[in-house]
Scaffold this motif. Sequence first.
Motif, mmCIF file in Angstrom:
data_model
loop_
_atom_site.group_PDB
_atom_site.id
_atom_site.type_symbol
_atom_site.label_atom_id
_atom_site.label_comp_id
_atom_site.label_asym_id
_atom_site.label_seq_id
_atom_site.Cartn_x
_atom_site.Cartn_y
_atom_site.Cartn_z
ATOM 1 N N ALA A 6 -57.124 3.399 -59.150
ATOM 2 C CA ALA A 6 -57.952 2.937 -58.047
ATOM 3 C C ALA A 6 -57.707 3.757 -56.805
ATOM 4 O O ALA A 6 -56.638 4.316 -56.608
ATOM 5 C CB ALA A 6 -57.632 1.475 -57.740
ATOM 6 N N LEU A 7 -58.704 3.818 -55.945
ATOM 7 C CA LEU A 7 -58.531 4.337 -54.602
ATOM 8 C C LEU A 7 -58.498 3.138 -53.657
ATOM 9 O O LEU A 7 -59.358 2.264 -53.723
ATOM 10 C CB LEU A 7 -59.699 5.261 -54.227
ATOM 11 N N LEU A 8 -57.523 3.126 -52.774
ATOM 12 C CA LEU A 8 -57.392 1.992 -51.868
ATOM 13 C C LEU A 8 -58.300 2.167 -50.656
ATOM 14 O O LEU A 8 -58.405 3.242 -50.090
ATOM 15 C CB LEU A 8 -55.947 1.878 -51.380
ATOM 16 N N SER A 9 -58.934 1.109 -50.254
ATOM 17 C CA SER A 9 -59.711 1.159 -49.023
ATOM 18 C C SER A 9 -58.760 1.132 -47.834
ATOM 19 O O SER A 9 -57.608 0.713 -47.933
ATOM 20 C CB SER A 9 -60.652 -0.038 -48.947
ATOM 21 N N LEU A 13 -55.036 -0.751 -47.321
ATOM 22 C CA LEU A 13 -53.839 0.021 -46.988
ATOM 23 C C LEU A 13 -53.183 -0.515 -45.723
ATOM 24 O O LEU A 13 -51.967 -0.600 -45.619
ATOM 25 C CB LEU A 13 -54.208 1.498 -46.804
ATOM 26 N N LEU A 14 -54.009 -0.876 -44.746
ATOM 27 C CA LEU A 14 -53.451 -1.427 -43.517
ATOM 28 C C LEU A 14 -52.797 -2.766 -43.766
ATOM 29 O O LEU A 14 -51.761 -3.099 -43.189
ATOM 30 C CB LEU A 14 -54.565 -1.564 -42.473
ATOM 31 N N ALA A 15 -53.370 -3.544 -44.683
ATOM 32 C CA ALA A 15 -52.776 -4.844 -44.996
ATOM 33 C C ALA A 15 -51.472 -4.680 -45.732
ATOM 34 O O ALA A 15 -50.515 -5.418 -45.510
ATOM 35 C CB ALA A 15 -53.760 -5.665 -45.831
ATOM 36 N N ALA A 108 -48.652 2.398 -58.143
ATOM 37 C CA ALA A 108 -49.242 1.566 -59.194
ATOM 38 C C ALA A 108 -49.448 0.138 -58.699
ATOM 39 O O ALA A 108 -50.477 -0.500 -58.988
ATOM 40 C CB ALA A 108 -48.356 1.577 -60.431
ATOM 41 N N VAL A 109 -48.489 -0.384 -57.958
ATOM 42 C CA VAL A 109 -48.604 -1.747 -57.417
ATOM 43 C C VAL A 109 -49.768 -1.814 -56.426
ATOM 44 O O VAL A 109 -50.581 -2.747 -56.447
ATOM 45 C CB VAL A 109 -47.286 -2.182 -56.749
ATOM 46 N N LYS A 110 -49.862 -0.823 -55.551
ATOM 47 C CA LYS A 110 -50.962 -0.801 -54.586
ATOM 48 C C LYS A 110 -52.314 -0.744 -55.301
ATOM 49 O O LYS A 110 -53.270 -1.414 -54.896
ATOM 50 C CB LYS A 110 -50.813 0.387 -53.638
#
Length: 627
Positions: A6-9, A13-15, A108-110
């Motif tokens: 996945a790519l994180l939004s 990421l800020l959260a 992986a967790v993110k």
Amino acid sequence: MKKFIALLSLSLLLAVSGCAGGTKPETQSATYPNIEDGTYEGTGSGYAGDIQVSVEVKGGEIAAVTVLEHSESLPDGVGKMPQNIVDNGVDADAISGATSSSEGIRSAVKNALALAAGEVEKVEVAEGKDVVIVGGGNAGLNAAYWACKGGSSVVLFEKQGKLGGTFGGGTWIATGSKMQLEQGITNDSTEAFMKDVDRLNAGYVKRTGVSNYWFNRDLAIYFGDMMPEVTDFAEEIGADFGKRILSNPTLYEPHDVMRVLSGGNRASYTDAIVNALKEFEDNGQLQIVMNANVTGLIQEGNVVSGVTVDLNGENVNYASKAVILATGGYGFNEDLVARAGLKNYTSSAPTFQTGDGYLWAEKAGAELKNMDFITTYAAGIKTKETGLTQTYAIRVKEFGDLIFVNGDGERFIDEFGPGDGSTYDAITYQWKVQKDNYVYIAVSQSQIDAMKERGQSLLSADEDWAKFDKLVADQESVFKGATAAEAAEKAGIDAEKFAATVEKYNGYVEAGKDEDFGRTNITSVKSSTGEMVELGRDTFTKLEGDIYLFRTTPYIMICAGGIDVNTKGQALNADREPVPGLYAAGEIIGMANAFGRTTIGGVGNTGTYIWGKMAGDGVQEYVQSLK
């Protein structure tokens, strides 16, 4: 098992950053309020390849992290990082000594949390870039820098979730650099470097009798000429060369001039070039796309004009004017390794080094050369559990009281040599020529007790001897006997001959002289500066008590064969004519193609910068010719 990438939004990421896992006070809101209770899977990139995890979320908090699949050789990151994240959140500090594994688990967790929160974004790739670079190791990154510097637009596809490629030591070779001159070393040059290259090749011929091989001297000369520029460039953009002291390597054959740096910060070599690329990313000239698996080359006639790549679950064509292959080695491609005649081996390279680029180039018409030769190191230990991943290895250079025997139970070499690295290549070569690539290393209980008393460990990264204990308990690659004959029987080698070998060797120890191979009771060695250095250990002791036989194999760190290229980085066909639009950089060029059948400390790391510049400059010239 299905792989999730996945790519994180930006919002997630800020959260994620700045928030810890574990139970929150009642007055504090949940860290992940939008994620329903459940277990979610995600994948990140560790040192050796993908790491897959499951993440259990309860009440908006991370309740558990479990590693499902991995290929990491260092246990600490995999063993400790999951609980570290549960206790301290996804931005918990990495486990010391296992940074890459820790970062892979964190990623992986993110990714699992991103999937759970529905925050996965599609990859959008800008069309119409001049150059495609396949591979985000240091060679690909440097190629991108110089291609952009020359005015080309570039898209770089990296199939992992991180940049930097294969990580090794921080060794660097620095002929003509500022730090060499600052040390007062003024007698070095490309010509002096080439003399060492030729001398080391002559040593290979003398050891093996093999002389009918080829290497491109023009590449070696180009490398020598470029060392000052790229070394100074690397330091200027932020590479950390540690104490900046050049010496002679002790693991390899010495050079005639002090030109090798040890102890540099290998991670900084990547960080430096990544930071240098930001200006091109900011102006839109460069796009780096992660988790993008290139599956092949596109050709129009004999001209390479792009790649096929997996993006957003679809295999799409991406057109370009040229392609640079910087895909690394082939340590996990058994068919390519078999071309070098290896039957049994392990690999310390990452599992993603599957040799795809070699096969694409060959299919496109490029010639692979020196594939019958590969650089190997001594005493890896292969088990069914670890497969090709080099998890276990004996540190043979640190002990002079081990003995090596073949399948007939007989010694075949002075196992330690003079200790200055001058015979190390001759020693490691034995793992290639012994039957089935097996060398049996014998050590006794008395020697092991002495190692423990000195605070040493026989196996790499085994300070608590847990690896040793596991191998002995498994009885798969280590065979223990109350006598030499019993150990040999369990190992499946000639028991009578091995017992005689041990008896003879112990007699040599008592006499203080090895009449077969010339070993002596060495207590010191001459360093690269000519001084005598005390070893601080007994290097010639008897095998007494229980006997252990380790069945060892060679292990691969760097692949030596590769694509035939010219000094513009162009891939060449069997007639040594360029394959239009196809370039190569980094390990895929093949160290043997550039330097012959030698082991020269530092050319791997320095080469990522040099070959990257060569391909980046070359492709820029080609792109300009098409306009």
